[in-house]
Every structure is written in structure tokens, then in C-alpha cells.
Design a protein around this motif. Structure first.
Motif, PDB file in Angstrom:
ATOM      1  N   ARG A 160       0.835  -1.213   0.000  1.00 56.97           N
ATOM      2  CA  ARG A 160       0.000   0.000   0.000  1.00 56.97           C
ATOM      3  C   ARG A 160       0.867   1.258   0.000  1.00 56.97           C
ATOM      4  O   ARG A 160       0.697   2.177   0.809  1.00 56.97           O
ATOM      5  N   LEU A 161       1.810   1.291  -0.957  1.00 51.50           N
ATOM      6  CA  LEU A 161       2.749   2.405  -1.048  1.00 51.50           C
ATOM      7  C   LEU A 161       2.496   3.220  -2.310  1.00 51.50           C
ATOM      8  O   LEU A 161       2.252   2.654  -3.377  1.00 51.50           O
ATOM      9  N   PRO A 162       2.570   4.551  -2.224  1.00 53.93           N
ATOM     10  CA  PRO A 162       2.546   5.357  -3.442  1.00 53.93           C
ATOM     11  C   PRO A 162       3.744   5.003  -4.315  1.00 53.93           C
ATOM     12  O   PRO A 162       4.811   4.660  -3.804  1.00 53.93           O
ATOM     13  N   PHE A 163       3.552   5.087  -5.627  1.00 56.23           N
ATOM     14  CA  PHE A 163       4.616   4.738  -6.566  1.00 56.23           C
ATOM     15  C   PHE A 163       4.753   5.891  -7.557  1.00 56.23           C
ATOM     16  O   PHE A 163       3.818   6.181  -8.302  1.00 56.23           O
ATOM     17  N   VAL A 164       5.898   6.583  -7.534  1.00 49.03           N
ATOM     18  CA  VAL A 164       6.119   7.718  -8.426  1.00 49.03           C
ATOM     19  C   VAL A 164       7.191   7.377  -9.449  1.00 49.03           C
ATOM     20  O   VAL A 164       8.118   6.601  -9.180  1.00 49.03           O
ATOM     21  N   THR A 165       7.047   7.954 -10.638  1.00 47.09           N
ATOM     22  CA  THR A 165       8.058   7.746 -11.677  1.00 47.09           C
ATOM     23  C   THR A 165       8.441   9.091 -12.293  1.00 47.09           C
ATOM     24  O   THR A 165       7.661  10.050 -12.266  1.00 47.09           O
ATOM     25  N   TYR A 166       9.653   9.146 -12.842  1.00 46.41           N
ATOM     26  CA  TYR A 166      10.180  10.370 -13.421  1.00 46.41           C
ATOM     27  C   TYR A 166      10.744  10.091 -14.813  1.00 46.41           C
ATOM     28  O   TYR A 166      11.310   9.019 -15.064  1.00 46.41           O
TER      29      TYR A 166
END
Length: 363
Positions: free
Chosen positions: A293-299
């Protein structure tokens, strides 16, 4: 920066009028998914799954559900999957004319209460909140934890402290780590900020924000009540991850847990996962984010290249992705004022780096 939505919003309607309302909501929120009986499908609305309970079970804990119709239908559909508010899906019910929307399940921790307000704004409806702390406008442990990304370590204690607030008791709040700043706004009614352990020790009910329960934290309780502690942890670690395309989910998770353990970091301290845009739809990464249940960010690669002085680089990785080190750059970009706790570490089919972020407690 792009953030992956761990939960999607699923609508169920059962009548012509209810389905018309679902379509109106879809126009305003095209990313949502709506299902209705076969005779009402079309214009974005899909046929109801044949095995509806199993369908809900497969999405449980990862999606929010809005039932447009009788509350009893919602209760029957979700009954096999209900466990507790910390892991349950947000569930809401709305009458088919769009007059009222009610959060039924996981209102605070799951976000159903906030979602009810948002849907009410979209539909011109009234959100009906029934939780005691909402009705009385009092401090709620689960809301406080969610807003500050805190991990509740004792659910029974959390429930008892919330009950104590409703009974008019004062709750001590003590923050052990001097690196955490509580912010400047006023505390909610019922919560007393204590600057020392001794001060907090004068209260019967205490919330302690720390990684370990402070030694010697006892003190005499006012009155004859039993002293009750609730320890909360503030996640402060960004895990930057790079991985091979198609890596099995179990291999990625094994490497993730192994590197955390070697670094002496509990999984509960992980705040977010970060990677490169090329990996935004990587199944193993998405599953890892869902599991914990973790946010997942990408760049994008051009943003990652702005990060200087990485611990190591790979020409092969640079040819494939456009940057020589995905994991460390992603973690450091995600928390620019953080401290590199562990540089690029290689495991089977993956790399990971860890950055420790400063924490802020907000009221």
C-alpha cells in the motif's frame, strides 16, 4: 512526475436511473469504471461481472467501490471480504437520484469519507457522515495517522484512545525524534502536545511518535485509570528501484525485503517507491506497491539526469533507459532534501537505493 493510483474507483448501478447517474459521474471522472446490467450498458458503462463477489474480492483493498442503489445490495456483495478498516476497501452507497452519498466502510483509513465529499460535489449531492468523531468534530486517531502518513502499531490502543477522546479525555502527544517538526497550526481539541517525556507521563492516554518506545517512559497517571500507550511510526524512507523488464513479482519483493533487512530498515518505514517512467506499468513494481500500500512515483529520464554525483553508474543501463543509475537518482529526486542511506545495491534482476527524508507532523 507521475504518481500511480493504487486504487481505482469502481461504480455499480442496477437500474436505468442509477446507470444514468453513473454515466454523469463518468463524464466528470473518466478514469473511473462503471458496471450495470446488460440492458443498460453502453456510453462507457460495462456489463456487470457474472461472478460479482469474486470480482470484488480480486479488487479488495486496491479499489474503492460506489454502489448506486440500496445499501443492502452493497452489504451483501462486500460481506465475504470485510476484515478491518486498515485493509478494507473504501465502500460508499448513493441513492439512484443522486441526493445522498454515504461512506459505509473504511471511511478514514481508506478515504471513503473524503471520497464521499468529492462525489457529493460532483453530483450536487449531500454527503452523510455517521462516524462519531466526524459528527462531533473531534480528533480521530485514524484520520491523524492517515494525514501524516503514520503507521499505527496497536489497533486496539488506537480504538481505545479514539473512544477516550469522545468521552472528553485529554490525550498527550509526544514526538521522540527531534528531527520531526509538528508544524505550526493549532492542535485539535482533545490533543495536548508535550515537549518532554515527563510532561506526557502525567496523562493516562498517550500517543508517542517514535521508532522505538522511549526508555523510562512511564510516569504516574492522573486518577485510577490504566495507562495506555499508542506508538506510531513515521515512514521516512524512499526506496528507489530499477528492474529488468518482466521480472517476476516474487523476485522483486525478495530483493526489496532483503535490502531493507540488510540496512536495518523496517518495511513500515518505507514511505514511497520511485523509479523511471519506463517502469510505470511494470507489473512487478505495481504489485509491490499494491502489496505494501505504497505510493509509486516515476520520473522521465531528463529529470533523473539532473541528480548529480550518484555512487555508481552503468553504461548498459544508460543505453536502455537514458540514465546510468535509475534507483539512486529516482530516490534522491523524490526527496531532494533527504540523506542517502544506501546507494545503488544490486540484486537478481533489480537495483535499489534508499533515501531518508526529514519528517513533518501536521495538525
Amino acid at each position: 512526475m507521475k504518481e500511480t493510483e493504487i486504487r481505482n474507483i469502481i461504480l455499480f448501478s442496477f437500474t436505468r436511473t442509477g446507470t444514468s447517474l453513473a454515466r454523469e459521474l463518468l463524464k466528470r471522472q473518466p478514469g473511473w469504471t462503471a458496471y450495470a446490467p446488460e440492458k443498460y450498458v453502453g456510453e462507457g458503462v460495462l456489463p456487470l461481472p457474472k461472478e460479482r463477489e469474486k470480482f470484488i474480492g480480486a479488487q479488495w483493498g486496491r479499489a474503492a467501490f460506489l454502489f448506486i442503489g440500496a445499501a443492502g445490495i452493497a452489504v451483501r456483495y462486500i460481506a465475504p471480504w470485510v476484515r478491518d478498516k486498515y485493509t478494507d476497501s473504501p465502500v460508499l452507497v448513493m441513492d439512484e437520484r443522486g441526493a445522498y452519498v454515504i461512506p459505509l466502510l473504511s471511511g478514514h483509513m481508506g478515504g471513503a469519507a473524503v471520497l464521499a465529499d468529492e462525489i457529493a460535489d460532483l453530483a450536487g449531492a449531500t454527503a452523510v457522515h455517521t462516524t462519531a468523531t466526524d459528527v462531533q468534530g473531534r480528533f480521530a486517531v485514524d484520520v491523524f495517522a492517515k494525514e501524516n502518513h503514520l503507521t499505527v502499531t496497536d489497533r486496539t490502543a488506537a480504538k481505545e484512545i479514539s473512544a477516550a477522546v469522545l468521552d472528553g479525555e485529554e490525550i498527550a502527544l509526544y514526538i521522540e525524534d527531534a528531527g520531526w517538526d509538528r508544524g505550526q497550526s493549532a492542535l485539535p481539541e482533545g490533543l495536548v502536545f508535550c515537549r518532554t517525556k515527563e510532561e506526557a507521563g502525567l496523562f493516562c492516554r498517550r500517543i508517542i511518535i517514535a521508532r522505538e518506545l522511549p526508555s523510562g517512559f512511564s510516569g504516574t497517571c492522573k486518577g485510577a485509570q490504566t495507562t495506555l500507550f499508542l506508538k506510531m511510526e513515521l515512514p521516512d524512507i524512499i526506496a528507489g528501484i530499477g528492474c529488468r523488464k518482466g521480472i517476476p513479482a516474487e523476485v522483486l519483493e525478495e530483493g526489496f525485503r532483503e535490502i531493507l533487512e540488510e540496512t536495518g530498515v523496517a518495511v513500515s518505514r518505507v514511505k514511497m517507491l520511485a523509479s523511471i517512467d519506463l517502469k510505470k506499468d511494470e507489473p512487478a513494481l505495481r504489485k509491490l506497491a499494491d502489496t505494501y500500500r505504497l505510493p509509486f512515483v516515476t520520473y522521465p529520464a531528463e529529470e533523473l539526469r539532473r541528480v548529480r554525483d550518484v555512487s555508481s553508474g552503468s553504461e548498459f543501463v544508460e543505453k536502455v533507459t537514458g540514465v546510468d543509475n535509475v534507483c539512486e537518482r529516482a530516490a534522491r529526486l523524490c526527496c531532494a532534501d533527504g540523506i542517502l542511506l544506501r546507494g545503488k545495491t544490486v540484486r537478481s534482476g533489480m537495483t535499489m537505493a534508499l533515501v531518508k527524508c526529514p519528517g513533518t507532523i501536521r495538525f
